[in-house]
Design an enzyme around this catalytic site. Structure first.
Site, PDB file in Angstrom:
ATOM      1  N   LYS A   1       6.932  -5.557  -0.469  1.00  7.66           N
ATOM      2  CA  LYS A   1       6.486  -6.654   0.534  1.00  7.66           C
ATOM      3  C   LYS A   1       6.941  -8.063  -0.150  1.00  7.66           C
ATOM      4  CE  LYS A   1       3.427  -9.104   1.374  1.00  7.66           C
ATOM      5  NZ  LYS A   1       1.972  -9.715   1.411  1.00  7.66           N
TER       6      LYS A   1
ATOM      7  N   ASP B   1       3.646  -7.380   6.609  1.00  5.28           N
ATOM      8  CA  ASP B   1       2.180  -7.388   6.006  1.00  5.28           C
ATOM      9  C   ASP B   1       1.403  -6.975   7.027  1.00  5.28           C
ATOM     10  OD1 ASP B   1       2.476  -9.170   8.195  1.00  5.28           O
ATOM     11  OD2 ASP B   1       1.696 -10.756   7.195  1.00  5.28           O
TER      12      ASP B   1
END
Length: 278
Positions: free
Chosen positions: A177, A195
């Protein structure tokens, strides 16, 4: 047009040619300094699909309509993390795991003033970095990762932030991420960082359902129109953070309720009349 609350922090754009307009999970390779950071990325995002989920995936037409509505609601969407260079962006994203952007923005001005480059960050050391970031979660491990990734940048990349996912994920404290955010924001690459807000919104609306972060990321990258991929990340984050909230979505404020497939849309709360004599 939905606007973020006035308390939402404003973003400073990067000043280098490598940066873009804008930026919050899979654990990376086991590195002692990075392991806890990877676990925190996983904990922050979550790996289980939400119980309130769309009954089906959106069609291509619904996806385009939904994202077009979001683009109108968030026309100037950018990351809410403060940064000035690819390096400070990378550090800010690493610090943001299991912490709010606002809390990170409170500590990074002093940190970046003291150590704006990898060389300065290494010289500052773990103790010095820790003194600046004590108010955010996992600060001890984050201080270790920030110093180590700075050392790695100097040793492997001549002090520059690399522009590939593989090279980024090889750095201490950098998971998928975090790498995707840096590639998206600093290098204008069409990545979809997932997220907690994107994960929830994608499942809830039918934009891209999946039980894991990896599944949602793959679904979004496959299904979102190519020309909308990079900026859609920012639209989804802001929509999830300020409108499609975790505990209870504020559907009455949403501009994209028509294409959204969430089956239990919420109505505007009814104001209670004041009590007599109040």
């Amino acid at each position: 047009m939905v606007k973020a609350p006035s308390s939402a922090p404003r973003t400073r754009k990067a000043s280098t040619a490598a940066t873009a307009k804008r930026v919050s999970v899979k654990p990376e390779k086991a590195q002692p300094a990075a392991r806890t950071q990877a676990a925190s990325d996983k904990a922050k995002t979550g790996h289980n699909a939400p119980t309130a989920q769309a009954p089906r995936d959106m069609t291509k037409a619904e996806i385009r309509a939904f994202l077009t509505d979001l683009s109108r609601a968030w026309p100037d969407a950018e990351t809410e993390l403060h940064y000035t260079t690819p390096f400070t962006l990378l550090v800010a994203v690493v610090l943001s795991a299991q912490a709010t952007d606002a809390s990170v923005n409170r500590v990074t001005p002093a940190l970046f003033a003291a150590a704006p480059t990898p060389t300065a960050m290494v010289e500052l050391g773990e103790e010095g970095v820790g003194q600046h970031i004590r108010t955010i979660g996992l600060w001890r491990n984050k201080a270790k990762n920030v110093v180590e990734l700075s050392r790695q940048l100097l040793e492997r990349h001549n002090g520059q932030v690399p522009g590939t996912r593989e090279e980024l994920e090889a750095l201490a404290g950098v998971g998928r991420k975090t790498a995707n955010v840096v590639l998206n924001v600093a290098f204008n690459q069409p990545t979809v960082p997932v997220d907690t807000h994107v994960f929830r919104l994608a499942n809830r609306t039918g934009l891209g359902r999946g039980k894991t972060v990896e599944a949602v990321e793959a679904a979004l990258e496959k299904r979102i129109p190519p020309e909308m991929i990079r900026e859609s990340h920012h639209w989804m984050i802001l929509q999830g953070r300020y409108v499609c909230k975790a505990r209870k979505p504020e559907c009455w404020r949403c501009v994209a309720t028509t294409p959204c497939l969430f089956p239990a849309k919420t109505d505007r709360p009814v104001s209670k009349p004041p009590r007599p004599g109040a």
